[in-house]
Design a protein around this motif. Structure first.
Motif, short mmCIF file in Angstrom:
data_model
loop_
_atom_site.label_atom_id
_atom_site.label_comp_id
_atom_site.label_asym_id
_atom_site.label_seq_id
_atom_site.Cartn_x
_atom_site.Cartn_y
_atom_site.Cartn_z
N TYR A 519 1.08 -1.39 0.01
CA TYR A 519 -0.17 0.05 0.42
C TYR A 519 0.53 0.99 -0.41
CZ TYR A 519 -2.94 3.52 1.94
OH TYR A 519 -3.93 5.00 1.81
N GLU A 520 2.04 0.76 0.46
CA GLU A 520 2.95 2.24 1.01
C GLU A 520 3.43 2.69 -0.69
OE1 GLU A 520 3.23 4.35 2.89
OE2 GLU A 520 1.89 3.87 4.66
N ASP A 521 4.05 1.85 -1.33
CA ASP A 521 3.98 1.33 -2.11
C ASP A 521 3.44 2.21 -3.70
OD1 ASP A 521 6.81 0.42 -1.48
OD2 ASP A 521 6.64 -1.61 -1.92
N ASN A 522 2.71 1.89 -3.80
CA ASN A 522 1.35 2.38 -4.64
C ASN A 522 0.87 3.70 -3.96
OD1 ASN A 522 1.16 -0.43 -5.73
ND2 ASN A 522 -0.78 -0.87 -3.97
N LEU A 523 1.60 4.28 -3.01
CA LEU A 523 1.30 5.74 -2.86
C LEU A 523 2.06 6.26 -3.40
CD1 LEU A 523 -0.90 7.73 -1.20
CD2 LEU A 523 0.31 6.89 1.08
N ASN A 524 3.17 5.71 -2.88
CA ASN A 524 4.54 6.77 -3.01
C ASN A 524 4.28 6.65 -4.60
OD1 ASN A 524 5.25 7.35 -0.46
ND2 ASN A 524 6.54 5.02 -0.88
N THR A 525 4.40 5.90 -5.52
CA THR A 525 4.12 5.97 -7.16
C THR A 525 3.03 7.21 -7.17
OG1 THR A 525 4.55 3.52 -7.50
CG2 THR A 525 3.64 4.70 -9.45
N ALA A 526 1.99 7.16 -6.85
CA ALA A 526 0.45 8.27 -7.58
C ALA A 526 1.35 9.10 -6.81
CB ALA A 526 0.00 7.46 -6.54
N ARG A 527 2.49 9.80 -5.97
CA ARG A 527 2.74 10.96 -5.43
C ARG A 527 3.89 11.64 -6.55
NH1 ARG A 527 3.60 10.46 1.08
NH2 ARG A 527 1.52 9.82 1.71
N SER A 528 4.82 10.73 -6.83
CA SER A 528 5.61 10.55 -7.98
C SER A 528 5.28 11.13 -9.43
CB SER A 528 6.75 9.74 -8.27
OG SER A 528 6.12 8.01 -8.89
N MET A 529 3.59 10.12 -9.62
CA MET A 529 2.79 10.60 -11.00
C MET A 529 2.21 12.20 -11.44
SD MET A 529 1.61 7.28 -12.34
CE MET A 529 0.85 7.98 -12.91
N GLU A 531 3.31 14.48 -9.38
CA GLU A 531 4.58 15.57 -9.48
C GLU A 531 5.59 16.03 -10.77
OE1 GLU A 531 7.49 14.35 -6.56
OE2 GLU A 531 6.31 15.06 -4.59
N LYS A 532 5.21 14.38 -11.56
CA LYS A 532 6.54 14.28 -12.74
C LYS A 532 4.85 14.91 -13.78
CE LYS A 532 8.98 10.91 -11.88
NZ LYS A 532 9.36 9.13 -12.26
N ASP A 533 4.14 14.59 -13.81
CA ASP A 533 3.29 15.05 -14.71
C ASP A 533 1.32 15.33 -14.47
OD1 ASP A 533 1.85 15.59 -17.40
OD2 ASP A 533 1.94 13.40 -18.41
N PRO A 534 1.13 16.53 -13.55
CA PRO A 534 0.38 16.34 -13.22
C PRO A 534 -0.87 16.72 -14.11
CG PRO A 534 1.59 18.73 -13.23
CD PRO A 534 2.79 17.82 -13.77
N ARG A 535 -0.90 17.25 -15.72
CA ARG A 535 -1.70 16.96 -16.75
C ARG A 535 -2.44 15.79 -17.07
NH1 ARG A 535 -1.47 20.16 -22.08
NH2 ARG A 535 -3.62 20.33 -22.92
N ALA A 536 -1.27 15.02 -16.35
CA ALA A 536 -2.29 13.71 -17.13
C ALA A 536 -3.00 12.91 -15.64
CB ALA A 536 -0.76 13.03 -16.96
N VAL A 537 -2.74 13.20 -14.45
CA VAL A 537 -3.18 13.37 -13.11
C VAL A 537 -4.39 14.27 -12.88
CG1 VAL A 537 -3.11 12.70 -10.18
CG2 VAL A 537 -1.14 12.39 -11.98
N ALA A 538 -4.62 15.24 -13.59
CA ALA A 538 -5.53 16.19 -13.60
C ALA A 538 -7.53 15.34 -14.30
CB ALA A 538 -5.17 17.19 -14.23
N MET A 539 -6.06 15.11 -15.74
CA MET A 539 -7.15 14.46 -16.49
C MET A 539 -8.03 13.12 -15.92
SD MET A 539 -7.31 15.98 -19.61
CE MET A 539 -8.17 15.19 -20.62
#
Length: 551
Positions: A519-529, A531-539
């Motif tokens: 669970y912690e790994d998945n959460l860290n992956t979502a945070r890095s994505m 930070e790198k591509d906030p536009r994709a996360v917003a979509m």
């Protein structure tokens, strides 16, 4: 471990308690419940007040037995000198006990005469009557609100047939006052008159009243409470003067905008003046005759010839003549001129006058002398001088700023104050009126925190607040976390709070740790994505919102 132990282990505040032994955990829970119950009982405990104090053992036992029959709870003070009952039942208990004649107080009255003994001597009957009279007087004095207990001692001498051997009776009264109470001079005089009028031939000046502290409340003989009467007279003059001034000026300047103080100089000197005045009788017609004495005498003797023998001295006497009018002594008439042939010798003329005789009239009149006797006794307590000081507050203007009073208005207030106080210039009275702003920081009356009523209310409110605080802490620290953990939903990434029993505790702990790590790994992956591509996360978030909105 059981399910309850697992739940307690998940709470961060009780992680250490979960590791304690089971008996210790049960004892801690019982102690917590006992503390909560104690606080609630303490907050709801009734307030006990004094029912009776300074009771004798006999009366105390009777009162306790009656309270037990009436199902009224009671307590004793530390020294056992007072009985306490709930505050809301004090008056009810007093009325019910008074109906039963409690407390009796061990006082003796005329009930002693009901226990007449056969063959009692006259002295024993006299002593019994005196004890009964003392007890009745003590009960009457105890009825005064400020008096808790009273004892009366009468010194009644035996009657004597000889007036010179008779002595007046005397009395002494010992008072035990209520805590914090005092008797005024008028109340002391009332008690003295109550005792004096109950005993024959007893004067109020022969009654001595003493309190429990050994202070003599009655004035010594000869003074008769003059000091207290003088003080009361001065205070009454000053108080009435101030009240008259405030009654006239306060409506003109507004309530609370005027202050007045008066100082009276009273002359308590007693003067007696006796005068005796005499005045002369100016008018004879108005005078009073005290005595009158009148005497009159008449004497007639013949005059023999005297002188040198011869022709001149040898003359016959003249003819006797009587006066025409009788009364007062006639005034001497002028001598007639000598007729021809009458000798012109003075001696001969004297002899002729002596032959007529002599008359005497005396009158003595005594008049009453005017006398005036006056005895003047000046009344004690003559007002000698009166001084009054008045302070008037500034008047508020339209803009809110204080403004002084005009001189005309201040002069009118001065005239009103003079008329109210009875100003006398010949007596030397003074009046001072000052117009000055009042201080807003002046505290009026007793402070709130010093008021006993507010102190009792604050203590009662503090009890309830303390009980509520203890309940809130118990809810916040124990009950709320337990209920929150039981009612929290199970997410996809969260571990199962009630996993299936594993073969061993180590395997279950390893599985739980691996799930938490994933669970912690998945959460860290979502945070890095993000930070790198906030536009994709917003979509992605937008598509999730549209999908849930369509549903």
């Amino acid at each position: 471990m059981s399910r309850s132990a697992d739940l307690l282990g998940r709470l961060p505040a009780l992680s250490k308690i979960a590791s304690w032994p089971r008996p210790l955990q049960i004892g801690l829970a019982a102690a917590s419940i006992a503390v909560i119950v104690m606080f609630f009982l303490w907050a709801r405990a009734p307030d006990y007040r004094v029912l009776f104090s300074s009771l004798e053992d006999k009366d105390g036992g009777a009162i306790v037995a009656s309270l037990s029959q009436m199902n009224i709870p009671y307590r004793f003070t530390e020294n056992g000198s007072a009985i306490l009952v709930p505050a809301d039942r004090v008056y009810e208990a007093r009325l019910k006990l008074a109906e039963q004649g409690l407390p009796r107080g061990g006082k003796t009255g005329f009930e002693l005469l009901d226990q007449a003994r056969f063959g009692a001597s006259q002295f024993a009957e006299q002593v019994t009557f005196q004890r009964a009279l003392e007890g009745e007087l003590a009960q009457s004095i105890t009825a005064v609100q400020s008096v808790r207990q009273a004892r009366v001692h009468l010194a009644i001498p035996r009657e004597s047939l000889f007036v010179r051997d008779r002595r007046p009776p005397t009395a002494s009264v010992l008072l035990t006052l209520q805590p914090g109470r005092m008797l005024s001079q008028s109340q002391v005089s009332a008690i003295a008159w109550l005792v004096s009028t109950s005993v024959p031939n007893l004067s109020a000046d022969d009654v001595s009243i003493v309190d429990q502290n050994g202070r003599l409340l009655t004035s010594p003989a000869g003074d008769a409470g003059a000091e207290g009467a003088r003080r009361d007279l001065v205070n009454d003059i000053e108080h009435r003067t101030v009240q008259r001034i405030l009654a006239l000026i306060a409506p003109l300047v507004g309530p609370g905008n005027v202050r007045a103080q008066a100082s009276a100089d009273v002359d308590f000197t007693e003067r007696e003046h006796t005068s005796e005045a005499y005045r002369p009788n100016r008018k004879a017609g108005e005078a009073a005759v005290r005595s009158e004495q009148t005497s009159s005498s008449a004497q007639r003797q013949p005059q023999y010839p005297e002188g040198i023998p011869g022709a001149l001295s040898n003359q016959p006497p003249l003819d006797a003549s009587a006066p025409i009018t009788a009364g007062a002594s006639p005034s001497p008439e002028p001598a007639a001129p000598p007729s021809p042939g009458t000798p012109a010798d003075p001696a001969a003329a004297a002899r002729q006058a002596g032959d007529m005789g002599s008359q005497r009239h005396d009158a003595t009149i005594n008049y009453e002398v005017d006398r005036t006797i006056s005895h003047v006794k000046d009344a004690a307590g003559t007002l000698r001088r009166l001084s009054v000081a008045v302070v008037v507050n500034y008047r508020g203007a339209k803009d809110g700023s204080p403004q002084p009073l005009p001189a005309d208005d201040l002069g009118k207030l001065r005239e009103l104050a003079k008329e109210a106080m009875g100003f006398s210039e010949s007596r030397g009275d003074t009046l001072s009126i000052v117009n000055s702003p009042f201080s807003e920081d002046a505290a009026a009356g007793i402070a709130i925190w010093e008021n006993p009523l507010y102190q009792a209310k604050a203590l009662q409110a503090g009890q309830y607040l303390l009980a509520l605080l203890a309940a809130f802490l118990l809810w916040r620290g124990v009950l709320r976390p337990v209920l929150h953990s039981l009612a929290s939903p199970r997410g996809p990434g969260r571990a199962d709070p009630d996993p299936a029993p594993a073969p061993g505790d180590q395997a279950a702990a390893a599985q739980r740790a691996s799930e938490i790590s994933r669970y912690e790994d998945n959460l860290n992956t979502a945070r890095s994505m993000a930070e790198k591509d906030p536009r994709a996360v917003a979509m992605v978030l937008r598509s999730w919102m549209e999908k849930h909105g369509s549903h």
